[in-house]
Design an enzyme around this catalytic site. Structure first.
Site, short mmCIF file in Angstrom:
data_model
loop_
_atom_site.label_atom_id
_atom_site.label_comp_id
_atom_site.label_asym_id
_atom_site.label_seq_id
_atom_site.Cartn_x
_atom_site.Cartn_y
_atom_site.Cartn_z
N HIS A 121 0.86 -1.18 0.00
CA HIS A 121 0.00 0.00 0.00
C HIS A 121 0.90 1.23 0.00
O HIS A 121 2.02 1.20 0.51
CB HIS A 121 -0.87 -0.04 1.26
CG HIS A 121 -1.95 0.99 1.32
ND1 HIS A 121 -1.70 2.29 1.66
CD2 HIS A 121 -3.30 0.90 1.11
CE1 HIS A 121 -2.84 2.97 1.67
NE2 HIS A 121 -3.82 2.15 1.33
N ASP A 198 3.16 -3.92 8.01
CA ASP A 198 1.87 -3.26 7.84
C ASP A 198 0.78 -4.29 8.14
O ASP A 198 0.54 -5.21 7.36
CB ASP A 198 1.76 -2.75 6.39
CG ASP A 198 0.38 -2.18 6.06
OD1 ASP A 198 -0.52 -2.23 6.90
OD2 ASP A 198 0.22 -1.69 4.92
N GLN A 201 -4.44 -5.04 7.14
CA GLN A 201 -5.37 -6.02 6.59
C GLN A 201 -5.30 -7.37 7.30
O GLN A 201 -6.06 -8.28 6.96
CB GLN A 201 -5.12 -6.21 5.10
CG GLN A 201 -5.31 -4.96 4.26
CD GLN A 201 -6.75 -4.46 4.25
OE1 GLN A 201 -7.69 -5.22 4.49
NE2 GLN A 201 -6.92 -3.18 3.97
N LYS A 224 -10.58 -0.53 10.62
CA LYS A 224 -10.72 -1.74 9.81
C LYS A 224 -11.08 -2.95 10.67
O LYS A 224 -11.18 -4.07 10.15
CB LYS A 224 -9.43 -2.00 9.03
CG LYS A 224 -9.10 -0.93 8.00
CD LYS A 224 -7.84 -1.26 7.24
CE LYS A 224 -7.37 -0.12 6.36
NZ LYS A 224 -8.29 0.16 5.23
N CYS A 362 -4.77 2.45 -3.70
CA CYS A 362 -3.51 2.98 -3.15
C CYS A 362 -2.35 2.01 -3.39
O CYS A 362 -1.48 1.84 -2.54
CB CYS A 362 -3.64 3.29 -1.66
SG CYS A 362 -4.79 4.64 -1.31
#
Length: 408
Positions: A121, A198, A201, A224, A362
């Protein structure tokens, strides 16, 4: 778990869009909020609203207890060694930028390497571009396999003795690829590098154990995973956080201020200048309570089953292309419908009450790797059902018929 019963916990999902019951399939962008989280925010503002760490009055004490209690919940949720390693931020983007600015720019030198992947991302790409430019370090990429996964042999060959930072997503927001973070961390550490993950997700969907993964930094967003927008977390190993410089300066993050010099508070407060995101932290604590009650293992199993069902249904639509690995993937399906622009696909789906994401997500370098300008994406969460997938598949068939001239 019964997703139909869970759906009833989310007030927004009971509405109709354009005369159809809402099917919300944009969970990778943001998830909806259960009543328990909404009520926790409401209670904070109605009952406990005050600034934290400052006042000795009752409201201030209750607000501080709620804020620091949320930090303790996050530490347990991630299996961090202690809550001092949990920094509240505005989200994943802010957390990753904090590491790139406060750690990388202080430690990198000319000739050092930063290793990332083409699936990142922009939030886990642009900060490293800027850190490389500022320090003279070199940015390197682990190549992708044809199915959008990475091979450990390529990880081994890309990370060298000059590599100081490896920054990689746990789960791709486009491909659904689940990267082998523990193995990548082992390779990075063996070669003297730190690993930054990261987790935007992965955290809402998988059981994350930062100690078992042995990651050095881990970032994620609350919105999220059923919490409010504007709250996120940076986890870091304590020795690295001690070395890291704050990137925002002001009240509350200081220990002593003189006319010409200042010193910082201990962890975690040296990174939380100004009035913190109190209500956001309260919402994150309530979201963790909710997710733990459902069970992360149950969520993971449900999403994997639903994703495979979606791949089967969508693969049967002639002219539809699905991107990413077919097995061992996260709960999303990214696709294109012939030559129909993804924005047109999403617009038609919205007329039938189905919310999906369309665009480059993104991830412009990844779009170029896929040789497309954009894609459509359906992403699932604990409240989605096979009936939702059926609605999506049927609507895509109708969309194909509407744009039939564009599909070979």
């Amino acid at each position: 778990m019964d997703p139909n019963l869970l759906k009833a916990e989310f007030p927004i999902l009971g509405q109709e869009i354009n005369g159809y019951p809402l099917v919300y399939l944009d969970n990778a962008a943001t998830t909806q909020k259960p009543s328990s989280v909404i009520n926790a925010i409401k209670r904070y503002y109605e009952w406990d609203n005050a600034n934290v760490h400052r006042g000795v009055h009752t409201l201030g004490s209750r607000a501080t207890d709620a804020y620091e209690g949320a930090r303790e919940k996050v530490a347990r949720f991630l299996n961090a060694a202690n809550s001092r390693q949990i920094i509240f931020t505005r989200g994943t983007t802010a957390a990753l930028n904090m590491v790139a600015s406060g750690y990388a720019r202080q430690t990198l030198r000319e000739g050092d390497e930063i290793v990332i992947t083409p699936m990142e991302h922009h939030s886990n790409l642009i900060p490293w571009q800027q850190a490389a430019k500022a320090t003279g370090a070199t940015l390197k990429y682990i190549p992708l396999q044809p199915d959008g996964t990475i091979a450990l042999a390529d990880v081994e060959s890309t990370i060298t003795e000059n590599t100081k930072i490896v920054a990689v997503t746990y789960v791709s927001n486009v491909l659904g690829t689940v990267n082998p973070i523990a193995r990548i961390a082992e390779i990075a550490h063996r070669k003297g590098a730190v690993i930054v993950v990261d987790g935007a997700q992965s955290t809402p969907h998988l059981k994350v154990d930062v100690q078992a993964l042995d990651v050095d930094f881990y970032a994620f967003s609350g919105h999220k995973m059923c919490a409010a927008t504007g709250i996120g977390v940076l986890y870091g190993k304590a020795p690295l956080l001690e070395r890291m410089e704050p990137v925002e300066f002001g009240g509350e993050m200081i220990d002593f201020v003189d006319l010409y010099e200042s010193t910082w508070k201990e962890l975690p407060w040296k990174f939380e200048g100004g009035t913190p995101i109190i209500a956001g932290a309260v919402s994150l604590g309530a979201a963790i309570d909710f997710l733990e009650q459902v069970g992360l293992h149950n969520i993971d199993a449900h999403e994997k089953k639903l994703t495979q069902y979606a791949i089967e249904r969508l693969s049967a639509i002639e002219g539809l292309t699905i991107y990413g690995p077919r097995e061992e993937r996260a709960g999303l399906v990214t696709f294109n419908l012939g030559d129909v622009h993804p924005h047109d696909v999403a617009t038609v789906l919205d007329t039938k009450g189905i919310a999906v994401r369309a665009g480059h997500h993104c991830c412009q370098p990844l779009m170029r790797w896929l040789n497309v300008s954009a894609t459509a994406r359906a992403s699932f969460y604990l409240y989605n059902t096979e009936q939702d997938v059926d609605r999506l598949a049927d609507a895509l068939v109708e969309t194909k018929e509407f744009f039939g001239y564009a599909i070979g």
